[in-house]
Design a protein around this motif. Structure first.
Motif, PDB file in Angstrom:
ATOM      1  N   LEU A  24      -7.832 -10.223  12.320  1.00 54.01           N
ATOM      2  CA  LEU A  24      -7.653  -9.689  13.674  1.00 54.01           C
ATOM      3  C   LEU A  24      -6.788  -8.432  13.704  1.00 54.01           C
ATOM      4  O   LEU A  24      -6.956  -7.590  14.578  1.00 54.01           O
ATOM      5  CB  LEU A  24      -7.028 -10.757  14.569  1.00 54.01           C
ATOM      6  N   ALA A  25      -5.886  -8.301  12.778  1.00 57.29           N
ATOM      7  CA  ALA A  25      -4.921  -7.204  12.797  1.00 57.29           C
ATOM      8  C   ALA A  25      -5.541  -5.811  12.652  1.00 57.29           C
ATOM      9  O   ALA A  25      -5.016  -4.867  13.234  1.00 57.29           O
ATOM     10  CB  ALA A  25      -3.854  -7.423  11.723  1.00 57.29           C
ATOM     11  N   PRO A  26      -6.630  -5.610  11.894  1.00 53.83           N
ATOM     12  CA  PRO A  26      -7.200  -4.260  11.827  1.00 53.83           C
ATOM     13  C   PRO A  26      -7.646  -3.692  13.166  1.00 53.83           C
ATOM     14  O   PRO A  26      -7.683  -2.474  13.341  1.00 53.83           O
ATOM     15  CB  PRO A  26      -8.382  -4.412  10.868  1.00 53.83           C
ATOM     16  N   GLY A  46       1.421   0.566   5.968  1.00 57.52           N
ATOM     17  CA  GLY A  46       0.780  -0.734   5.769  1.00 57.52           C
ATOM     18  C   GLY A  46       1.034  -1.299   4.386  1.00 57.52           C
ATOM     19  O   GLY A  46       1.306  -2.488   4.224  1.00 57.52           O
ATOM     20  N   ILE A  47       0.972  -0.444   3.376  1.00 58.01           N
ATOM     21  CA  ILE A  47       1.249  -0.891   2.008  1.00 58.01           C
ATOM     22  C   ILE A  47       2.682  -1.391   1.899  1.00 58.01           C
ATOM     23  O   ILE A  47       2.946  -2.440   1.293  1.00 58.01           O
ATOM     24  CB  ILE A  47       0.983   0.248   1.008  1.00 58.01           C
ATOM     25  N   GLY A  78      -3.386  -4.791   8.869  1.00 57.90           N
ATOM     26  CA  GLY A  78      -3.963  -4.130  10.036  1.00 57.90           C
ATOM     27  C   GLY A  78      -3.827  -2.622   9.976  1.00 57.90           C
ATOM     28  O   GLY A  78      -4.729  -1.885  10.360  1.00 57.90           O
ATOM     29  N   LEU A  79      -2.701  -2.153   9.477  1.00 64.35           N
ATOM     30  CA  LEU A  79      -2.498  -0.709   9.363  1.00 64.35           C
ATOM     31  C   LEU A  79      -3.236  -0.127   8.167  1.00 64.35           C
ATOM     32  O   LEU A  79      -3.601   1.044   8.164  1.00 64.35           O
ATOM     33  CB  LEU A  79      -1.006  -0.401   9.246  1.00 64.35           C
ATOM     34  N   PHE A  80      -3.473  -0.929   7.150  1.00 69.88           N
ATOM     35  CA  PHE A  80      -4.043  -0.429   5.900  1.00 69.88           C
ATOM     36  C   PHE A  80      -5.565  -0.488   5.870  1.00 69.88           C
ATOM     37  O   PHE A  80      -6.223   0.497   5.552  1.00 69.88           O
ATOM     38  CB  PHE A  80      -3.462  -1.243   4.735  1.00 69.88           C
ATOM     39  N   LYS A  81      -6.120  -1.633   6.202  1.00 74.35           N
ATOM     40  CA  LYS A  81      -7.526  -1.930   5.913  1.00 74.35           C
ATOM     41  C   LYS A  81      -8.516  -0.966   6.569  1.00 74.35           C
ATOM     42  O   LYS A  81      -9.323  -0.344   5.887  1.00 74.35           O
ATOM     43  CB  LYS A  81      -7.825  -3.365   6.333  1.00 74.35           C
ATOM     44  N   GLY A  82      -8.488  -0.850   7.852  1.00 76.34           N
ATOM     45  CA  GLY A  82      -9.445   0.015   8.531  1.00 76.34           C
ATOM     46  C   GLY A  82      -9.199   1.493   8.287  1.00 76.34           C
ATOM     47  O   GLY A  82     -10.128   2.297   8.290  1.00 76.34           O
ATOM     48  N   ASN A  83      -7.961   1.854   8.068  1.00 80.89           N
ATOM     49  CA  ASN A  83      -7.635   3.262   7.887  1.00 80.89           C
ATOM     50  C   ASN A  83      -8.030   3.785   6.518  1.00 80.89           C
ATOM     51  O   ASN A  83      -8.347   4.960   6.370  1.00 80.89           O
ATOM     52  CB  ASN A  83      -6.148   3.481   8.146  1.00 80.89           C
ATOM     53  N   VAL A  84      -8.038   2.927   5.507  1.00 86.16           N
ATOM     54  CA  VAL A  84      -8.548   3.344   4.204  1.00 86.16           C
ATOM     55  C   VAL A  84     -10.037   3.659   4.314  1.00 86.16           C
ATOM     56  O   VAL A  84     -10.518   4.641   3.745  1.00 86.16           O
ATOM     57  CB  VAL A  84      -8.275   2.260   3.137  1.00 86.16           C
TER      58      VAL A  84
END
Length: 106
Positions: A24-26, A46-47, A78-84
Motif C-alpha cells: 500500500l505504501a507506494p 527510501g533506501i 513506498g518512497l523507493f519502489k515506484g520511484n525507481v
C-alpha cells in the motif's frame, strides 16, 4: 498433526502488516514524490528508511521495536519502489524499448 499448531500468533501479525503496508505504501510514496519531493530524492530517502527499519528490526527485543521496523520499512518501500520504476522509465526515448523493459522487469 498437533506438532504444527501455532501457539503464538503475534509474529504472523507483524508479517501480515509488513506485507500489507509494503504493497500500500507506494501509492502514498508516489503522491509524495509527484507533489513535493521528486523521484530523484525519494529513492535515497527510501533506501535510508528501509536500512534503518531493518537495523531496528534486527535488534528489536519487543513488539514496539518490531512495529517501528514495519513502519520504517513500509515508508521506505513506498518512497523507493515506484520511484525507481519512474526513473528507469525515463531512460528510454524509444517507446518500443520502454515496452520491452516494462515487459521484462515490471
Amino acid at each position: 498433526m498437533s506438532d504444527m499448531v501455532v501457539k503464538n500468533k503475534r509474529p504472523f501479525g507483524f508479517y501480515v502488516c509488513s506485507v500489507a503496508f509494503t504493497y500500500l505504501a507506494p501509492i502514498i510514496g508516489g503522491y509524495i514524490s509527484d507533489r513535493f519531493i521528486g523521484a530523484r530524492y525519494c529513492v535515497p530517502v527510501g533506501i535510508a528508511l528501509m536500512a534503518a527499519g531493518y537495523w531496528i528490526g534486527a535488534s528489536a527485543t519487543d513488539a514496539v521495536g518490531m512495529n517501528i521496523m514495519v513502519a520504517l520499512v513500509a515508508i521506505g518501500t513506498g518512497l523507493f519502489k515506484g520511484n525507481v520504476a519512474a526513473i528507469s522509465g525515463a531512460l528510454f526515448d524509444d517507446k518500443e524499448q520502454l515496452f520491452n523493459y516494462v515487459q521484462l522487469f515490471a
